[in-house]
Design a protein around this motif. Structure first.
Motif, short mmCIF file in Angstrom:
data_model
loop_
_atom_site.label_atom_id
_atom_site.label_comp_id
_atom_site.label_asym_id
_atom_site.label_seq_id
_atom_site.Cartn_x
_atom_site.Cartn_y
_atom_site.Cartn_z
N ARG A 2 -0.42 11.21 -20.10
CA ARG A 2 -1.37 11.95 -20.91
C ARG A 2 -0.95 11.92 -22.37
NH1 ARG A 2 -0.06 18.11 -18.78
NH2 ARG A 2 1.98 18.37 -19.81
N GLN A 3 -1.94 12.11 -23.23
CA GLN A 3 -1.67 12.13 -24.65
C GLN A 3 -2.51 13.21 -25.30
OE1 GLN A 3 -2.14 8.32 -26.59
NE2 GLN A 3 -0.88 8.97 -28.31
N ARG B 269 2.13 9.59 -26.12
CA ARG B 269 1.77 9.54 -24.71
C ARG B 269 2.98 9.91 -23.87
NH1 ARG B 269 -2.06 4.71 -22.78
NH2 ARG B 269 -2.99 5.47 -24.73
N TYR C 52 -4.45 9.23 -18.61
CA TYR C 52 -4.55 7.82 -18.31
C TYR C 52 -3.89 7.50 -16.97
CZ TYR C 52 -5.39 7.43 -23.36
OH TYR C 52 -5.87 7.56 -24.63
#
Length: 124
Positions: A38-39, A45, A95
């Motif tokens: 995740r970011q 990230r 992601y």
């Protein structure tokens, strides 16, 4: 080549739950380890969790351990990230990614193919 598409993102209240899906197409999904990252805005990230090819091994970032669960269904070429007890600080673009290392890792460099990301917003 592997194509990955995340879905299931959205807006959720703190304390709520959400499940993300990552659908794969192209090469055999079961031949890859799979990771979630995740970011958040203005941040790098970061690793969330990962699962081995067969689903027998999982590992998680300390920040989500006990709240998030990763699973996969190789017959459907799909992986899942079940998130519960969501916190404001979980807000980020999430992601999924796949890689070919011997086991699931936390390192971005070990993942070869990435999805486009899906936004999770947790309201306080």
């Amino acid at each position: 080549q592997v194509q990955l598409v995340e879905s299931g993102g959205g807006l959720v209240q703190a304390g709520g739950s959400l499940r993300l899906s990552c659908a794969a197409s192209g090469r055999t999904f079961s031949s890859y380890n799979m990771g979630w990252f995740r970011q958040a805005p203005g941040k790098e990230r970061e690793f969330v969790g990962a699962i081995s090819r067969t689903g027998g091994v999982t590992n998680y970032a300390d920040s989500v351990k006990g709240r998030f669960t990763i699973s996969r269904d190789n017959a459907k070429s799909t992986a899942y990230l079940q998130m519960s007890s969501l916190k404001f600080e979980d807000t980020a673009v999430y992601y999924c990614a796949v890689g070919s290392t011997p086991g699931p890792t936390q390192w971005i460099r070990d993942y070869n193919y990435w999805g486009q990301g899906t936004q999770i917003t947790v309201s306080s």
